[in-house]
Design a protein around this motif. Structure first.
Motif, PDB file in Angstrom:
ATOM      1  N   GLY A   1       0.770  -1.220  -0.321  1.00  0.00           N
ATOM      2  CA  GLY A   1      -0.335   0.062   0.147  1.00  0.00           C
ATOM      3  C   GLY A   1       0.504   1.228  -0.167  1.00  0.00           C
ATOM      4  O   GLY A   1       1.736   1.025   0.682  1.00  0.00           O
ATOM      5  N   GLU A   2       0.576   2.019  -0.684  1.00  0.00           N
ATOM      6  CA  GLU A   2       1.201   3.304  -0.499  1.00  0.00           C
ATOM      7  C   GLU A   2       0.738   4.786  -0.415  1.00  0.00           C
ATOM      8  O   GLU A   2      -0.714   4.928  -0.970  1.00  0.00           O
ATOM      9  N   ASP A   3       1.299   5.659   0.765  1.00  0.00           N
ATOM     10  CA  ASP A   3      -0.189   7.189   0.756  1.00  0.00           C
ATOM     11  C   ASP A   3       0.304   7.614  -0.717  1.00  0.00           C
ATOM     12  O   ASP A   3       1.730   8.120  -0.940  1.00  0.00           O
ATOM     13  N   LYS A   4      -0.828   8.350  -1.360  1.00  0.00           N
ATOM     14  CA  LYS A   4      -0.636   8.972  -2.209  1.00  0.00           C
ATOM     15  C   LYS A   4      -1.468  10.130  -3.164  1.00  0.00           C
ATOM     16  O   LYS A   4      -2.065  10.012  -2.061  1.00  0.00           O
TER      17      LYS A   4
ATOM     18  N   SER B   1      -4.736  11.807  -5.795  1.00  0.00           N
ATOM     19  CA  SER B   1      -4.741  11.161  -6.682  1.00  0.00           C
ATOM     20  C   SER B   1      -4.788  13.040  -7.741  1.00  0.00           C
ATOM     21  O   SER B   1      -3.813  13.913  -7.330  1.00  0.00           O
ATOM     22  N   GLN B   2      -4.552  12.103  -8.946  1.00  0.00           N
ATOM     23  CA  GLN B   2      -4.758  13.148 -10.159  1.00  0.00           C
ATOM     24  C   GLN B   2      -5.287  15.047  -9.187  1.00  0.00           C
ATOM     25  O   GLN B   2      -4.751  15.781  -9.866  1.00  0.00           O
ATOM     26  N   ALA B   3      -6.864  14.901  -8.757  1.00  0.00           N
ATOM     27  CA  ALA B   3      -6.968  15.949  -8.045  1.00  0.00           C
ATOM     28  C   ALA B   3      -6.570  16.767  -6.961  1.00  0.00           C
ATOM     29  O   ALA B   3      -7.303  17.506  -5.622  1.00  0.00           O
ATOM     30  N   ASN B   4      -5.975  15.945  -6.536  1.00  0.00           N
ATOM     31  CA  ASN B   4      -4.852  16.180  -5.043  1.00  0.00           C
ATOM     32  C   ASN B   4      -6.014  15.336  -3.943  1.00  0.00           C
ATOM     33  O   ASN B   4      -5.557  16.456  -2.800  1.00  0.00           O
ATOM     34  N   ASN B   5      -6.223  14.579  -4.017  1.00  0.00           N
ATOM     35  CA  ASN B   5      -6.720  14.346  -2.980  1.00  0.00           C
ATOM     36  C   ASN B   5      -6.062  12.810  -2.602  1.00  0.00           C
ATOM     37  O   ASN B   5      -5.988  12.360  -3.310  1.00  0.00           O
ATOM     38  N   GLU B   6      -6.143  13.459  -1.214  1.00  0.00           N
ATOM     39  CA  GLU B   6      -5.306  11.800  -0.672  1.00  0.00           C
ATOM     40  C   GLU B   6      -6.298  10.581  -1.186  1.00  0.00           C
ATOM     41  O   GLU B   6      -7.058  10.420  -1.356  1.00  0.00           O
ATOM     42  N   MET B   7      -5.388   9.776  -1.279  1.00  0.00           N
ATOM     43  CA  MET B   7      -5.367   8.257  -1.509  1.00  0.00           C
ATOM     44  C   MET B   7      -4.597   6.799  -0.853  1.00  0.00           C
ATOM     45  O   MET B   7      -3.081   7.544  -0.913  1.00  0.00           O
ATOM     46  N   TRP B   8      -4.926   6.109  -1.213  1.00  0.00           N
ATOM     47  CA  TRP B   8      -4.698   4.721  -1.379  1.00  0.00           C
ATOM     48  C   TRP B   8      -4.421   3.922  -2.277  1.00  0.00           C
ATOM     49  O   TRP B   8      -4.876   3.725  -2.603  1.00  0.00           O
ATOM     50  N   ARG B   9      -2.740   3.844  -2.690  1.00  0.00           N
ATOM     51  CA  ARG B   9      -3.065   3.119  -3.795  1.00  0.00           C
ATOM     52  C   ARG B   9      -2.379   1.344  -3.043  1.00  0.00           C
ATOM     53  O   ARG B   9      -1.411   1.317  -2.418  1.00  0.00           O
ATOM     54  N   ILE B  10      -3.203   0.828  -3.496  1.00  0.00           N
ATOM     55  CA  ILE B  10      -2.658  -0.800  -3.166  1.00  0.00           C
ATOM     56  C   ILE B  10      -3.223  -2.159  -4.272  1.00  0.00           C
ATOM     57  O   ILE B  10      -3.889  -2.242  -5.285  1.00  0.00           O
ATOM     58  N   THR B  11      -1.592  -2.589  -3.916  1.00  0.00           N
ATOM     59  CA  THR B  11      -1.980  -3.645  -4.434  1.00  0.00           C
ATOM     60  C   THR B  11      -2.517  -4.849  -4.336  1.00  0.00           C
ATOM     61  O   THR B  11      -1.564  -5.277  -3.198  1.00  0.00           O
ATOM     62  N   LEU B  12      -3.764  -5.954  -4.806  1.00  0.00           N
ATOM     63  CA  LEU B  12      -4.091  -6.265  -4.493  1.00  0.00           C
ATOM     64  C   LEU B  12      -2.935  -7.716  -5.187  1.00  0.00           C
ATOM     65  O   LEU B  12      -3.136  -7.525  -6.456  1.00  0.00           O
ATOM     66  N   LYS B  13      -3.214  -9.001  -4.741  1.00  0.00           N
ATOM     67  CA  LYS B  13      -3.473 -10.546  -5.597  1.00  0.00           C
ATOM     68  C   LYS B  13      -4.527 -11.212  -5.598  1.00  0.00           C
ATOM     69  O   LYS B  13      -4.924 -11.008  -4.236  1.00  0.00           O
ATOM     70  N   ILE B  14      -5.723 -11.595  -6.318  1.00  0.00           N
ATOM     71  CA  ILE B  14      -6.664 -12.478  -6.298  1.00  0.00           C
ATOM     72  C   ILE B  14      -6.460 -13.947  -6.427  1.00  0.00           C
ATOM     73  O   ILE B  14      -5.736 -13.603  -7.431  1.00  0.00           O
ATOM     74  N   PHE B  15      -7.176 -14.480  -5.337  1.00  0.00           N
ATOM     75  CA  PHE B  15      -6.958 -15.706  -5.540  1.00  0.00           C
ATOM     76  C   PHE B  15      -8.054 -16.174  -6.442  1.00  0.00           C
ATOM     77  O   PHE B  15      -9.516 -16.301  -6.488  1.00  0.00           O
ATOM     78  N   ASP B  16      -7.388 -16.935  -8.092  1.00  0.00           N
ATOM     79  CA  ASP B  16      -8.307 -17.682  -8.850  1.00  0.00           C
ATOM     80  C   ASP B  16      -9.288 -18.704  -8.124  1.00  0.00           C
ATOM     81  O   ASP B  16     -10.709 -19.609  -9.022  1.00  0.00           O
ATOM     82  N   GLY B  17      -9.287 -19.392  -6.715  1.00  0.00           N
ATOM     83  CA  GLY B  17      -9.730 -20.695  -6.695  1.00  0.00           C
ATOM     84  C   GLY B  17      -9.326 -21.909  -6.812  1.00  0.00           C
ATOM     85  O   GLY B  17     -10.100 -22.951  -6.416  1.00  0.00           O
ATOM     86  N   ARG B  18      -8.221 -21.913  -7.943  1.00  0.00           N
ATOM     87  CA  ARG B  18      -7.982 -23.131  -8.342  1.00  0.00           C
ATOM     88  C   ARG B  18      -6.161 -22.464  -8.333  1.00  0.00           C
ATOM     89  O   ARG B  18      -5.528 -23.734  -8.738  1.00  0.00           O
ATOM     90  N   GLY B  19      -5.652 -22.444  -7.454  1.00  0.00           N
ATOM     91  CA  GLY B  19      -4.055 -22.098  -6.811  1.00  0.00           C
ATOM     92  C   GLY B  19      -3.140 -21.134  -7.963  1.00  0.00           C
ATOM     93  O   GLY B  19      -2.216 -20.961  -7.533  1.00  0.00           O
ATOM     94  N   GLY B  20      -4.321 -20.580  -8.518  1.00  0.00           N
ATOM     95  CA  GLY B  20      -3.456 -19.060  -9.604  1.00  0.00           C
ATOM     96  C   GLY B  20      -3.588 -17.748  -8.713  1.00  0.00           C
ATOM     97  O   GLY B  20      -4.992 -17.472  -7.463  1.00  0.00           O
TER      98      GLY B  20
ATOM     99  N   GLU C   1      -5.308   7.934  12.586  1.00  0.00           N
ATOM    100  CA  GLU C   1      -5.040   7.628  11.144  1.00  0.00           C
ATOM    101  C   GLU C   1      -4.132   6.304  10.649  1.00  0.00           C
ATOM    102  O   GLU C   1      -3.405   5.634  11.634  1.00  0.00           O
ATOM    103  N   ILE C   2      -4.328   5.815   9.362  1.00  0.00           N
ATOM    104  CA  ILE C   2      -3.740   4.634   9.323  1.00  0.00           C
ATOM    105  C   ILE C   2      -3.369   5.239   8.103  1.00  0.00           C
ATOM    106  O   ILE C   2      -3.580   5.139   6.202  1.00  0.00           O
ATOM    107  N   SER C   3      -1.536   4.451   8.007  1.00  0.00           N
ATOM    108  CA  SER C   3      -0.986   4.873   6.628  1.00  0.00           C
ATOM    109  C   SER C   3      -1.332   3.455   5.701  1.00  0.00           C
ATOM    110  O   SER C   3      -1.188   1.945   6.251  1.00  0.00           O
ATOM    111  N   ALA C   4      -1.014   3.906   4.030  1.00  0.00           N
ATOM    112  CA  ALA C   4      -1.218   2.329   4.001  1.00  0.00           C
ATOM    113  C   ALA C   4      -0.419   1.287   3.475  1.00  0.00           C
ATOM    114  O   ALA C   4      -0.255   0.265   3.313  1.00  0.00           O
ATOM    115  N   LYS C   5       1.043   1.675   4.168  1.00  0.00           N
ATOM    116  CA  LYS C   5       1.700   0.762   4.896  1.00  0.00           C
ATOM    117  C   LYS C   5       1.352   0.284   5.515  1.00  0.00           C
ATOM    118  O   LYS C   5       1.868  -1.569   5.635  1.00  0.00           O
TER     119      LYS C   5
END
Length: 155
Positions: A31-34, A36-55, A91-95
């Motif tokens: 997670g990153e605190d960033k 947005s293009q409109a200067n709003n605070e946001m979390w950019r999060i990288t997600l691992k999505i599990f497909d249910g078949r091991g991938g 306050e919750i940091s994206a990290k």
């Protein structure tokens, strides 16, 4: 060891696979605190999505601090056990998001440049979810067990 040229792009396979619309388990990889293009605070999060078949696939989600997007931040916090902290105004940091997990709904959108790709439609809030103390937050369990260290690995 002799390398095989077919392996050269294997790391990219999960990035380009598109999952069917539906509900999936996820884990936050980063997670990153960033801003947005409109200067709003946001979390950019990288997600691992599990497909249910091991991938799995990896996608990004952007939780932007705007009135229009508060519902998605609330869903995410409830789905991952952070809701009490959100309600308390902590306050919750994206990290701090790395390692959290839950379920989400995936949609498919068509992009003019990249074609079909997955996006997060929303986070799934189960009954009595979202109020776990931080030390009891759910961490994704693998769908398949790893072989024990005593077994011979066939390669």
């Amino acid at each position: 060891m002799q390398l095989v040229k077919e392996w050269a792009d294997k790391d990219m396979e999960s990035s380009f696979k598109v999952l069917p619309e539906g509900t999936y388990d996820f884990s936050v990889m980063a997670g990153e605190d960033k801003l947005s293009q409109a200067n709003n605070e946001m979390w950019r999060i990288t997600l691992k999505i599990f497909d249910g078949r091991g991938g799995h696939i990896q996608i990004f989600d952007y939780l932007v601090k705007t009135e229009k997007a508060y519902f998605k931040i609330s869903q995410f916090c409830k789905a991952t056990g952070l809701h009490d902290r959100l309600k308390a105004g902590d306050e919750i940091s994206a990290k701090e998001l790395k390692g959290l997990s839950g379920q989400l709904k995936i949609a498919i959108e068509n992009d003019d440049v990249y074609g079909e790709q997955n996006r997060v439609k929303g986070y799934v809030v189960l009954e009595n979810q979202g109020t776990a103390p931080a030390q009891q937050l759910k961490v994704h369990e693998p769908t398949h067990e790893m072989p024990s260290t005593e077994d011979q690995i066939p390669f």
